[in-house]
Design a protein around this motif. Structure first.
Motif, mmCIF file in Angstrom:
data_model
loop_
_atom_site.group_PDB
_atom_site.id
_atom_site.type_symbol
_atom_site.label_atom_id
_atom_site.label_comp_id
_atom_site.label_asym_id
_atom_site.label_seq_id
_atom_site.Cartn_x
_atom_site.Cartn_y
_atom_site.Cartn_z
ATOM 1 N N UNK B 454 0.788 -1.226 0.000
ATOM 2 C CA UNK B 454 0.000 0.000 0.000
ATOM 3 C C UNK B 454 0.829 1.289 0.000
ATOM 4 N N UNK B 455 1.774 1.365 0.920
ATOM 5 C CA UNK B 455 2.494 2.632 1.064
ATOM 6 C C UNK B 455 3.308 2.959 -0.171
ATOM 7 N N UNK B 456 3.855 1.895 -0.787
ATOM 8 C CA UNK B 456 4.641 2.135 -1.993
ATOM 9 C C UNK B 456 3.740 2.613 -3.116
ATOM 10 N N UNK B 457 2.494 2.128 -3.084
ATOM 11 C CA UNK B 457 1.551 2.489 -4.125
ATOM 12 C C UNK B 457 1.198 3.971 -4.065
ATOM 13 N N UNK B 458 1.020 4.426 -2.828
ATOM 14 C CA UNK B 458 0.555 5.787 -2.621
ATOM 15 C C UNK B 458 1.513 6.797 -3.242
ATOM 16 N N UNK B 459 2.808 6.513 -3.068
ATOM 17 C CA UNK B 459 3.810 7.465 -3.536
ATOM 18 C C UNK B 459 3.699 7.688 -5.037
ATOM 19 N N UNK B 460 3.398 6.583 -5.741
ATOM 20 C CA UNK B 460 3.316 6.685 -7.199
ATOM 21 C C UNK B 460 2.165 7.550 -7.666
ATOM 22 N N UNK B 461 1.103 7.496 -6.914
ATOM 23 C CA UNK B 461 -0.129 8.117 -7.384
ATOM 24 C C UNK B 461 0.026 9.597 -7.651
ATOM 25 N N UNK B 462 0.637 10.275 -6.693
ATOM 26 C CA UNK B 462 0.768 11.722 -6.809
ATOM 27 C C UNK B 462 1.409 12.053 -8.149
ATOM 28 N N UNK B 463 2.470 11.299 -8.459
ATOM 29 C CA UNK B 463 3.201 11.602 -9.676
ATOM 30 C C UNK B 463 2.362 11.316 -10.921
ATOM 31 N N UNK B 464 1.710 10.143 -10.902
ATOM 32 C CA UNK B 464 0.873 9.791 -12.042
ATOM 33 C C UNK B 464 -0.219 10.837 -12.227
ATOM 34 N N UNK B 465 -0.845 11.198 -11.141
ATOM 35 C CA UNK B 465 -1.960 12.140 -11.215
ATOM 36 C C UNK B 465 -1.488 13.485 -11.729
ATOM 37 N N UNK B 466 -0.372 13.951 -11.174
ATOM 38 C CA UNK B 466 0.062 15.269 -11.618
ATOM 39 C C UNK B 466 0.516 15.201 -13.076
ATOM 40 N N UNK B 467 1.017 14.057 -13.461
ATOM 41 C CA UNK B 467 1.504 13.912 -14.827
ATOM 42 C C UNK B 467 0.344 13.927 -15.824
ATOM 43 N N UNK B 468 -0.814 13.463 -15.402
ATOM 44 C CA UNK B 468 -1.960 13.428 -16.319
ATOM 45 C C UNK B 468 -2.928 14.578 -16.056
ATOM 46 N N UNK B 469 -3.236 14.777 -14.785
ATOM 47 C CA UNK B 469 -4.285 15.745 -14.471
ATOM 48 C C UNK B 469 -3.857 17.184 -14.738
ATOM 49 N N UNK B 470 -2.618 17.512 -14.372
ATOM 50 C CA UNK B 470 -2.204 18.896 -14.541
ATOM 51 C C UNK B 470 -2.290 19.352 -16.007
ATOM 52 N N UNK B 471 -1.738 18.564 -16.934
ATOM 53 C CA UNK B 471 -1.900 18.983 -18.330
ATOM 54 C C UNK B 471 -3.368 19.025 -18.746
ATOM 55 N N UNK B 472 -4.163 18.111 -18.209
ATOM 56 C CA UNK B 472 -5.583 18.092 -18.578
ATOM 57 C C UNK B 472 -6.283 19.362 -18.122
#
Lengths: 215, 666
Positions: B454-472
């Motif tokens: 779980x904890x390792x998963x959480x760290x990835x999310x922020x990056x993935x989200x910012x990588x997709x959501x911010x440009x969107x």
């Protein structure tokens, strides 16, 4: 202890498969520790256990890979079928759905293992007779139709657990004896102890005397 | 007596001769004879008896000769007696002689004995002394023996230790070695006593012995390890005993472990290459490389194989070092397992790199990355957290695949920004938005199903989200920039809402959801303000509204202001009361539970509150308010529903999809 220079003469690799919550890890735990694990957590990926047992007078080390039943681990667990000498396919006799999924597990097992792999069907939780949802005869018939060994067992009481592993090991050993399992091939799931690269059939008496090979 | 008889017989003869005389001596004699009682005189009887033997013929001659005869007879008897006695005497003399001889003999012996005694006295003393000496020596011998058994090896033990150079090591060897060690320890006691020389010598001897024995043991163990190159290996108990013994010699111990590691490393590499290229007997299981077209299967199979191999190797090491008690065994094991698995790093790396560099698409890259992360986790549970090359390789590959994944995402994003899509006429989300969100959903879903903790998963999310959501978000803002305020707000709310519903399905998106929520609310506020002013202008109330807003108590009552008199207000209210033009409101296609109507007013946006109740109700136009709300339920409900569907406040994630609604411009 000093009498036998080696601890065992063969290693058999096993894999335990079946739906989530049928008690795969409990079976393994019961087999290796002789204890029932009441609150068994979900297996993450795969876990591993070993035990040395005697089969037809031979000491055999069983290396058992217990896979996670959760669908999301399927991709991972599929990689562990290769090179298994025996597969324990487990369902829960109190949950028909776990029985109904057997054909998909069997397909996986047949596709991903070699033809000599001994598959044993195990109806777990045999202690819960009152909640039985799959009859013995029905499962027996399924096993016969598919050429599987079959046993009903209970990881809780330990009933037939030993036998489940033993029956499969006997069958594998028999395959070795009648030569249908080629030990020299890599990844047959069976490894023979004596290191001498002797060809063909093995003799009934493995002679693992190796210390003297001073060079 | 016989003489007496002779005398008597002579007397009798005389008596008979002198019978006629009386009272003379003769008569007396006769009387005396007569008086004799022969019966009682035994002597007489005897004499007569004896006489009767030889005096057979009573004649004169014989009577005359009687005396002579008797005397002769007596003489012969005496002669006979004397003769016999002479013999006796001679015998006695000889006896005497013998006794004498014996006596001298005895004397001689005594003297000789005495002499001997005198002579042996010395010897006895000496013997005694020697005996004493002997006893003392015996004790000393025992002590020495005890000393030897305590401080020296027996011949057997020596033989065990000094076995032929390449002879197998046996139980005895270890027993002897333990003895040597024990002696080496015990000898220290000697050093504390006066026996320092002995102590030192023994110590040195034992040290030398130990050295050679360890050397021999090491050579044997090394040889043994060198032979463990089969795919499976069984550690013999003797070998693990050897390791136990060798732990006292860290250098040899380490070299042996190194040897073991090297042998196993070769075995693992060979096994891995076989599994990759040859597969099982008769092609089942097929070689792993047969699946190289399926990146997940390919990478997964390789890593699973390595996981199993690592677990086996760890078991072997456990067996090898099970008797080792020295501290840091765990580290040793990790180190050796690390060394063993080092060999496969290169082939593994080359293959995974190929997979990654082939650019199988963002989702696959992400899945591969997660798979790598999972195996990094799984294998590090076996190897331990030490820096094993295998773990580093897996981590490197993970980093690489993640980098490629983010590259791919950024590429996607920059492609989006390259050609900004115009908002569709219905102001709904654009296709590029839905496509990108579909990608995001797929990525997040694959992450969800990933086997990473779980904890390792959480760290990835922020990056993935910012990588997709911010440009969107940027994309939406850019594409909305040409729209009117209300349209823009609507478009933004619609777009943001799609994003929100997408994210709401996954874990660890709370922060983003909150942000989106804020943005949605901001845009809703804009929309409401737009609507309110639209309604006010449409109803001709904008002037009144601005008067009310700008009014201060110093200016006196509101009604005194121009255009705020009752009649113009009433006219405006009538205008407001008319059914609103259909185009005004954004509608919602959502069926509303009518029972919530009663609470509508309490959830009315503050904009409307300000519009109708400025300063706590200077405008008392309940009827107007009522009728206005009569026309408003859709709008108000829309707002309400929007709030009500906030997934984080009221509903579990999964039901959001069913609650879907859209804001459309009619």
């Amino acid at each position: 202890m000093a009498t036998a220079p080696y601890n065992y003469s063969y290693i058999f690799k096993y894999i335990i498969i079946g739906d989530m919550g049928v008690g795969k890890s409990c079976l393994l735990h019961q087999f290796t520790e002789k204890k029932f694990m009441a609150d068994c957590p979900h297996t993450i990926g795969v876990e591993f256990g070993t035990r040395i047992m005697e089969v037809s007078g031979q000491k055999i080390k069983l290396q058992i890979w217990d896979t996670a039943g959760q669908e999301r681990f399927r991709a991972v667990t599929r990689s562990y079928y290769r090179g298994a000498a025996g597969a324990l396919m487990v369902y829960d006799i109190t949950r028909r759905s776990t029985y109904n999924h057997l054909s998909s597990w069997l397909t996986d097992a047949r596709n991903l293992t070699n033809p000599n792999t001994v598959i044993i069907l195990i109806g777990n939780k045999a202690d819960l007779e009152a909640q039985r949802d799959v009859t013995y005869d029905e499962a027996k018939q399924f096993a016969e139709e598919n050429g599987l060994l079959f046993l009903e067992a209970s990881a809780k009481t330990g009933e037939n657990v030993e036998d489940a592993f033993l029956e499969a090991a006997k069958k594998i050993y028999q395959n070795i004896q009648d030569g249908s399992l080629d030990l020299n091939a890599a990844e047959s799931g069976v490894q023979h102890k004596p290191s001498a690269p002797q060809g063909g059939r093995l003799t009934s008496e493995p002679t693992p005397q190796r210390e003297g090979c001073g060079c | 007596m016989s003489e007496n008889k002779v005398e008597m017989s002579a007397e009798i003869v005389q008596n008979a001769n002198v019978q006629p005389q009386q009272n003379n001596p003769l008569s007396r004699k006769l009387n005396k004879i007569l008086e004799t009682r022969l019966d009682n005189d035994k002597e007489m009887l005897e004499a007569l008896k004896a006489l009767s033997v030889f005096f057979t013929e009573n004649s004169l001659r014989t009577r005359r000769n009687l005396r002579g005869d008797i005397e002769r007879r007596s003489l012969s008897i005496n002669e006979e007696f004397a003769r016999i006695f002479k013999d006796v005497k001679e015998e006695l003399e000889s006896v005497n002689e013998d006794v004498h001889a014996m006596s001298t003999c005895c004397e001689e012996m005594t003297s000789r004995l005495k002499a001997a005694k005198e002579q042996t006295q010395d010897l006895i003393v000496k013997t005694n002394k020697l005996q004493g000496e002997n006893h003392r020596l015996e004790v000393r011998a025992q002590v020495a023996q005890a000393f030897l058994t305590k401080f020296q090896l027996s011949g057997q033990e020596m033989a065990a230790l000094r076995g032929a150079r390449d002879s197998p090591i046996t139980e005895e060897f270890f027993r002897a070695l333990t003895r040597v060690k024990q002696i080496h320890e015990d000898v220290k006691v000697l050093l504390r006593t006066n026996q320092q020389t002995a102590g030192l010598e023994i110590m040195e001897q034992m040290a030398v012995l130990q050295e050679t024995s360890y050397e021999q043991l090491y050579r044997w163990a090394q040889n043994e390890c060198r032979g463990l190159t089969q795919e499976s290996c069984d550690i013999s108990p003797v070998l693990s005993q050897a390791m136990e013994a060798l732990q006292d010699r860290p250098v040899l111990y380490k070299y042996t472990l190194d040897e073991f590691g090297t042998a196993r490393r070769a075995a693992v590499v060979r096994g891995f290459i076989d599994a990759l290229t040859r597969g099982g007997p008769g092609g089942t299981p097929r070689p792993i490389e047969m699946h190289s077209h399926d990146p997940m299967r390919y990478v997964g199979d390789m890593l699973a194989w390595l996981h199993q191999a690592t677990a086996s190797e760890k078991e072997h090491l456990d067996a090898l070092l099970k008797q080792v008690t020295v501290r840091g065994v765990e580290e040793n094991m990790q180190e050796v397992v690390g060394h063993i698995t080092e060999g496969v790093c290169r082939p593994l790396k080359v293959r995974i790199e190929q997979v990654i560099v082939a650019e199988p698409g963002a989702v696959l890259l992400y899945k591969v990355s997660n798979l790598l992360k999972f195996y990094h986790h799984t294998i590090s549970a076996i190897i331990g957290t030490s820096v094993a090359t295998l773990l580093i390789t897996i981590e490197d590959m993970n980093v690489l695949s993640k980098k490629m994944f983010f590259n791919s995402l950024s590429l996607h994003a920059s492609r989006l920004m390259d050609k900004v899509e115009l908002p569709p006429p219905d102001l709904g989300p654009t296709s590029s938005l839905t496509q990108t969100l579909a990608l995001l959903r797929e990525v997040l879903a694959s992450h969800d199903s990933s086997v990473v903790p779980l904890d390792a998963r959480q760290a990835d999310f922020a990056q993935v989200l910012s990588c997709i959501l911010d440009p969107l978000l940027q994309l939406c803002t850019v594409s909305a920039s040409n729209l009117g305020t209300a349209d823009m707000a609507t478009y933004m709310v619609n777009s943001l809402y799609v994003m929100k519903t997408t994210l709401a399905l996954f874990e660890f998106t709370d922060k983003r959801l909150e942000m989106l929520e804020f943005q949605i609310e901001a845009h809703l506020d804009t929309l409401i303000n737009e609507q309110a002013s639209f309604v006010l202008i449409r109803a001709g109330l904008s002037y009144i509204y601005s008067c009310v807003q700008q009014h201060s108590t110093q200016q006196g009552p509101l009604s005194t202001l121009p255009g705020m008199d009752t009649s113009s207000l009433k006219a405006a209210m009538v205008q407001f009361d008319l059914p609103p033009p259909p185009l005004v409101f954004y509608d919602c296609d959502y069926s509303v539970d009518q029972s919530t109507d009663g609470s509508v007013s309490s959830t009315v946006s503050p904009a409307f509150q300000t519009a109708w109740y400025p300063n706590g109700g200077v405008l008392k136009i309940g009827a107007v308010q009522h009728s206005y709300f009569g026309t408003l339920p859709n709008f108000c409900l829309w707002i309400r529903q929007y709030k009500g569907t906030d997934p984080h406040r009221t509903e579990p994630h999964h039901s959001v999809e069913r609650r879907h609604y859209r804001v459309f411009q009619c």
